[in-house]
Design an enzyme around this catalytic site. Structure first.
Site, short mmCIF file in Angstrom:
data_model
loop_
_atom_site.label_atom_id
_atom_site.label_comp_id
_atom_site.label_asym_id
_atom_site.label_seq_id
_atom_site.Cartn_x
_atom_site.Cartn_y
_atom_site.Cartn_z
CE1 TYR A 99 0.76 -0.85 -0.91
CE2 TYR A 99 2.30 1.02 -1.38
CZ TYR A 99 1.07 0.52 -1.16
OH TYR A 99 0.15 1.46 -0.77
CG LEU A 124 1.43 6.03 7.34
CD1 LEU A 124 0.68 5.95 8.45
CD2 LEU A 124 1.84 7.56 7.11
CG ASP A 125 -0.41 4.50 1.95
OD1 ASP A 125 -0.39 3.36 1.42
OD2 ASP A 125 -0.96 5.38 1.70
N PRO A 126 2.16 1.21 3.03
CG PRO A 126 3.01 -0.70 2.13
CD PRO A 126 3.08 0.82 2.02
CG ASP A 129 -2.34 1.72 4.43
OD1 ASP A 129 -1.67 0.95 5.16
OD2 ASP A 129 -2.41 1.87 3.25
#
Length: 455
Positions: A99, A124-126, A129
Site C-alpha cells: 500500500y 494481490l491485495d493490494p 483486487d
C-alpha cells in the site's frame, strides 16, 4: 541490458525473478540479509546474482540503487521511504507490492521532479483486487451506470485439505502482521452509514461468509482498516456500501478471541520473556498470565474459566499446544513468543498447497433503473513443491508491472497505482497467460448488502 535490483529474497521473489529473467536482456540482483535465500534464487535463474545488504545501511543501499535501472522493494513497507529517497536522488524507477503509505505519498512531487515512476500496489491485495474492481467500474461508467455498493473479500489460506489445525491457517513467513491485524480498528460504509469497529473488537465482529457453497467452504470475514477512503481512490461518488475485508475459514476469529482472552496477543514486555531469563515452558508462561480463580484446582481449569467455559476456545488453546511443556522462545512480549511458537506449529508441510480466494460483490444501477449484482471471482491454488498461490499472485503482477516500467509502457511519473486502464489492462491480460484469471457472474435485480450472519 536492463538491470533490476530486488530488495528482499522472500517467497514472493521466485515468481518475480522467474518472469523477469525469461528475457536475456534483463539482469537481476537479489540484495538480501538472508544470503542463503538469495544464492538459491541466483543459482536457479539465469542472469541473477545475490549480494548481502542491510537496507538500513545508506552507503550500501546507495551503491546498489545507483547502479540499476529499476528497484523492486519487497522489504517491510516501513522501509520503502528509505528506498524511495535513494531512487529519487539517483533517478531510478521503483516498484512495490505494498500500500502507498502517507510517507511514500509525500514523496510524489520529488519523484515527479526526478522524472521517475514509483509504482505501488501491484500484488494481490493490494493489486489484482484494485485492477479487477476498477476494470468493472470503468465499464459501468462508460455505459452510463452507477456503482451503488462495493464489497471486496480476499484471503490467502491453506487449501482445504491442508487446513488441519485449530486456526485452519498456516504461515510461510512471520505471523506477526497477521496477529497484529486482528487487533486493528476498522471503518466502512454500509447503506450510507459509516460503521466503526474499535481496536480490540475486530474478531468479535466477524461475519459468516457464504461465498463458495459449491466448494463446501465455511468462511468468515472481517473488515480491513478504513474502507471509506476507497470511495476517493476508486472515484465512487455516491456509493452507499463500501467494504474491503479479509477472509478466513470458520473458527479462526473465535480462536483468536480466545488467545486474546489469555493475554497472548499483548505487545507489552513481559519480565519472563526478557533475554537471559530462565527457560520457560508454555504452560508456565500461561500461568503467569492467568490469575487462577480460587475454585480452580489447576491451570487447565483456570484457563477454561477465563475462556468463559467456551469449548471451542479451549479446544483451540489445547490444539495449539499453549498448555504444553514445549519451550517458549523468549521474544520479550507474549505476542512475540506466540509468533515464534505458531511459526513452528502452523507451517506448510512438504507438498502441501495454499489457495487464494478473492470475491468482489458490486451493486450496479443502470440508466433504465434496473439493478444488477456482479460477482468477480479469483480462485487460485499453489503448486505442490512449486510456487504457492500467494507467491504467484503477488510476484507475477509485480513482475509484469516491472517489465512495463522497463519498456516504457508505464509512463506516468511520481506515485503510481494500477487504477488506470493503461496500467491495469495489460497486467490483467498478461496474468491470464500465467493462469491467473477471474470469472464474472451477473445477477439481475439483486442489490448487494453486507452479510449480517454473526459467527
Amino acid at each position: 541490458m536492463n538491470r533490476v535490483l530486488v530488495l528482499g529474497s522472500g517467497y514472493v521473489c521466485g515468481p518475480l525473478v522467474e518472469y523477469l529473467t525469461r528475457e536475456a536482456r534483463v539482469a537481476v540482483t537479489i540484495a538480501t540479509n538472508v544470503l542463503e535465500q538469495g544464492y538459491k534464487l541466483s543459482t536457479t535463474y539465469p542472469n541473477t546474482s545475490a549480494i548481502s545488504l542491510d537496507v538500513k545501511d545508506p552507503v550500501g543501499l546507495e551503491r546498489l540503487v545507483s547502479s540499476h535501472d529499476l528497484v523492486v522493494s519487497f522489504v517491510p513497507f516501513q522501509l520503502h521511504p528509505l528506498v524511495a529517497e535513494q531512487c529519487i536522488t539517483h533517478k531510478v524507477n521503483m516498484l512495490t507490492s505494498s500500500y502507498v503509505s502517507p510517507q511514500l505519498q509525500a514523496l510524489h512531487e520529488k519523484a515527479c521532479e526526478a522524472g521517475i515512476s514509483m509504482v505501488n500496489e501491484v500484488g494481490l491485495d493490494p493489486g489484482i483486487d484494485h485492477m479487477l474492481a476498477v476494470q468493472c467500474f470503468d465499464e459501468v461508467q462508460r455505459k452510463g451506470g452507477k456503482v451503488t455498493s462495493f464489497q471486496s473479500w480476499c484471503g490467502g489460506l491453506p487449501a482445504t485439505e491442508c487446513a488441519t489445525n485449530p486456526l485452519k491457517y498456516k504461515f510461510s513467513w512471520s505471523p506477526l502482521n497477521v496477529l497484529m491485524a486482528t487487533k486493528n480498528p476498522a471503518k466502512y460504509l454500509e447503506n450510507g452509514q459509516v460503521v466503526e469497529i474499535p481496536a480490540g473488537s475486530l474478531m468479535q465482529s466477524a461475519n459468516a461468509m457464504h461465498l463458495y457453497p459449491e466448494l463446501g467452504l465455511e468462511m468468515e470475514g472481517y473488515p480491513n482498516r478504513d474502507s471509506t477512503q476507497y470511495g476517493t481512490v476508486y472515484g465512487l461518488a455516491g456509493v452507499q456500501t463500501l467494504l474491503r475485508g479479509t477472509l478466513r475459514y470458520k473458527g479462526f476469529c473465535h480462536a483468536m478471541v480466545g488467545l486474546t482472552d489469555l493475554g497472548l496477543l499483548s505487545d507489552k514486555p513481559h519480565p519472563s520473556l526478557e533475554p537471559g531469563t530462565p527457560p520457560l515452558k508454555w504452560k508456565e508462561l500461561v500461568a503467569t498470565l492467568v490469575s487462577p480463580p480460587a475454585e480452580s484446582p489447576d491451570l487447565t481449569s483456570a484457563v477454561y474459566e477465563l475462556l468463559g467455559k467456551d469449548e471451542e476456545k479451549m479446544k483451540a488453546v489445547e490444539g495449539l499446544r499453549i498448555l504444553s511443556d514445549d519451550p517458549v522462545d523468549p521474544q520479550r512480549t507474549p505476542i512475540g513468543a506466540l509468533c515464534s511458537h505458531l511459526l513452528q506449529q502452523l507451517v506448510y508441510g512438504p507438498g502441501e498447497r495454499d489457495a487464494v480466494f478473492l470475491r468482489h460483490i458490486i451493486g450496479i444501477e443502470w440508466p433504465d433503473q434496473k439493478k444488477e449484482t456482479r460477482h468477480i471471482d479469483l480462485t487460485h491454488y499453489g503448486v505442490p513443491y512449486g510456487f504457492s498461490a500467494m507467491a504467484q499472485c503477488v510476484g507475477k503482477p509485480a513482475a509484469i508491472a516491472a517489465k512495463m516500467v522497463l519498456s516504457g509502457e508505464i509512463r506516468k511519473k511520481g506515485v503510481v497505482r494500477p487504477t488506470t486502464k493503461d496500467v491495469y489492462m495489460p497486467i490483467l491480460e498478461r496474468l491470464k497467460l500465467e493462469g491467473i484469471e477471474a470469472t464474472v457472474t451477473k445477477l439481475e435485480g439483486i442489490e448487494a448488502t453486507v452479510t449480517k450472519h454473526r459467527t
